[in-house]
Design a protein around this motif. Structure first.
Motif, PDB file in Angstrom:
ATOM      1  N   SER A  88     -16.737 -14.929   5.104  1.00  0.00           N
ATOM      2  CA  SER A  88     -17.980 -14.836   4.337  1.00  0.00           C
ATOM      3  C   SER A  88     -19.207 -14.997   5.222  1.00  0.00           C
ATOM      4  CB  SER A  88     -17.992 -15.893   3.222  1.00  0.00           C
ATOM      5  OG  SER A  88     -18.033 -17.202   3.756  1.00  0.00           O
ATOM      6  N   ASN A  89     -19.063 -15.726   6.334  1.00  0.00           N
ATOM      7  CA  ASN A  89     -20.198 -15.971   7.231  1.00  0.00           C
ATOM      8  C   ASN A  89     -20.396 -14.889   8.286  1.00  0.00           C
ATOM      9  OD1 ASN A  89     -20.985 -18.363   5.983  1.00  0.00           O
ATOM     10  ND2 ASN A  89     -19.591 -19.608   7.216  1.00  0.00           N
ATOM     11  N   ILE A 138      -8.377 -11.521   3.992  1.00  0.00           N
ATOM     12  CA  ILE A 138      -7.470 -12.615   4.339  1.00  0.00           C
ATOM     13  C   ILE A 138      -6.023 -12.128   4.338  1.00  0.00           C
ATOM     14  CG2 ILE A 138      -6.505 -14.811   3.513  1.00  0.00           C
ATOM     15  CD1 ILE A 138      -9.307 -15.599   2.664  1.00  0.00           C
ATOM     16  N   LEU A 139      -5.679 -11.259   3.397  1.00  0.00           N
ATOM     17  CA  LEU A 139      -4.314 -10.742   3.343  1.00  0.00           C
ATOM     18  C   LEU A 139      -3.968  -9.990   4.625  1.00  0.00           C
ATOM     19  CD1 LEU A 139      -1.677 -10.206   1.859  1.00  0.00           C
ATOM     20  CD2 LEU A 139      -2.772  -8.224   0.766  1.00  0.00           C
ATOM     21  N   ASN A 142     -17.155 -10.800  -5.058  1.00  0.00           N
ATOM     22  CA  ASN A 142     -16.634 -10.505  -3.714  1.00  0.00           C
ATOM     23  C   ASN A 142     -15.249 -11.092  -3.466  1.00  0.00           C
ATOM     24  OD1 ASN A 142     -19.013  -9.175  -3.035  1.00  0.00           O
ATOM     25  ND2 ASN A 142     -19.975 -11.027  -2.204  1.00  0.00           N
ATOM     26  N   LYS A 143     -14.689 -11.771  -4.452  1.00  0.00           N
ATOM     27  CA  LYS A 143     -13.412 -12.455  -4.244  1.00  0.00           C
ATOM     28  C   LYS A 143     -12.304 -11.486  -3.830  1.00  0.00           C
ATOM     29  CE  LYS A 143     -10.106 -15.665  -6.324  1.00  0.00           C
ATOM     30  NZ  LYS A 143      -8.931 -14.930  -5.834  1.00  0.00           N
ATOM     31  N   SER A 144     -12.230 -10.337  -4.486  1.00  0.00           N
ATOM     32  CA  SER A 144     -11.184  -9.372  -4.159  1.00  0.00           C
ATOM     33  C   SER A 144     -11.327  -8.867  -2.730  1.00  0.00           C
ATOM     34  CB  SER A 144     -11.231  -8.197  -5.135  1.00  0.00           C
ATOM     35  OG  SER A 144     -10.255  -7.230  -4.811  1.00  0.00           O
ATOM     36  N   GLU A 145     -12.565  -8.660  -2.284  1.00  0.00           N
ATOM     37  CA  GLU A 145     -12.804  -8.181  -0.928  1.00  0.00           C
ATOM     38  C   GLU A 145     -12.414  -9.233   0.102  1.00  0.00           C
ATOM     39  OE1 GLU A 145     -16.285  -5.749   1.467  1.00  0.00           O
ATOM     40  OE2 GLU A 145     -16.882  -7.199  -0.071  1.00  0.00           O
ATOM     41  N   ILE A 180      -7.309  -5.023  -3.233  1.00  0.00           N
ATOM     42  CA  ILE A 180      -6.016  -5.510  -3.703  1.00  0.00           C
ATOM     43  C   ILE A 180      -5.973  -5.369  -5.218  1.00  0.00           C
ATOM     44  CG2 ILE A 180      -5.666  -7.068  -1.772  1.00  0.00           C
ATOM     45  CD1 ILE A 180      -6.604  -9.348  -3.485  1.00  0.00           C
ATOM     46  N   PRO A 181      -4.811  -5.116  -5.777  1.00  0.00           N
ATOM     47  CA  PRO A 181      -4.709  -4.909  -7.232  1.00  0.00           C
ATOM     48  C   PRO A 181      -5.161  -6.134  -8.009  1.00  0.00           C
ATOM     49  CG  PRO A 181      -2.701  -4.216  -6.107  1.00  0.00           C
ATOM     50  CD  PRO A 181      -3.523  -4.951  -5.091  1.00  0.00           C
ATOM     51  N   ALA A 182      -5.686  -5.898  -9.176  1.00  0.00           N
ATOM     52  CA  ALA A 182      -6.104  -6.996 -10.046  1.00  0.00           C
ATOM     53  C   ALA A 182      -4.904  -7.876 -10.372  1.00  0.00           C
ATOM     54  CB  ALA A 182      -6.712  -6.440 -11.332  1.00  0.00           C
TER      55      ALA A 182
END
Length: 228
Positions: free
Chosen positions: A147-148, A169-170, A161-164, A216-218
């Protein structure tokens, strides 16, 4: 009349922080033997307490190993944090974390497999709460780095932005986890080159992520399964 004797274990139950003493003994045995096939009695002997003492804190061996895994996550997070201290840019800090991650796994494969393997996963995909909390704290280090600006731009930790962030991270985790296990199993080597290998893999990965972060898929989680 003579005083009767007893064969009971005279060692006390109380050992200051008994719970931590047992976990530390388990960490030592795991590091030395590279196996989880040890007994609570052996840990009690090492910690210098009664063989019944561990049951004051751990219901069974799985409960103990959950605490050991949590301690492993805490140690790895500490090593990753310390590795960033000499670096200023977010990308350099993430690279330092990656090297520390791989180094930690290669140094103690049995602990790494306990932390990231399926031994502690229940039938409902849940992991023990104490371990999950420690794992989430380690994941936060990666979230903060990404994020930084580790990927060349800021990605604020907004819900949108959580999915991104999870997608990034994945990819990071898949690459570092795969490299760690390849080194542990000696399918890539030599181990003396692990830092250079980590750096090479990471830089190629970061260059790719800077251009495109996969969606990533929901409903997919990355890291410890979410609490219900």
């Amino acid at each position: 009349m003579t005083k009767s004797t007893t064969t009971a274990d005279p060692r006390p139950y109380h050992h200051g922080d008994l719970q931590r003493a047992i976990v530390d003994a388990a960490l030592d045995v795991l590091s030395e033997s590279q196996s989880t096939e040890f007994s609570l009695r052996e840990l009690s002997r090492r910690a210098g307490v009664s063989h019944n003492a561990p049951y004051k804190h751990f219901a069974d061996k799985r409960d103990l190993l959950a605490a050991v895994s949590a301690a492993g996550f805490e140690l790895l997070a500490k090593q990753m944090t310390e590795a960033t201290q000499k670096h200023d840019s977010p990308r350099e800090r993430l690279a330092a974390m990656a090297r520390a991650y791989v180094r930690g796994g290669v140094k103690n494969p049995a602990l790494y497999r306990l932390m990231f393997g399926g031994y502690l996963t229940g039938q409902d995909d849940r992991r023990p709460a104490v371990e999950r909390t420690a794992a989430e704290n380690m994941k936060t280090l990666l979230v903060d780095a990404i994020s930084n600006g580790a990927l060349g731009r800021l990605i604020p930790t907004f819900a949108a932005n959580k999915s991104e962030i999870d997608g990034a991270i994945l990819i990071f985790w898949s690459q570092m986890h795969g490299l760690t296990l390849l080194l542990v199993d000696r399918l890539v080597g030599p181990r003396e080159k692990m830092d250079e290998l980590s750096e090479s893999v990471l830089q190629g990965m970061l260059n790719g992520l800077a251009n495109s972060i996969p969606s990533i898929p929901a409903g997919v989680w990355v890291g410890p399964p979410p609490r219900e």
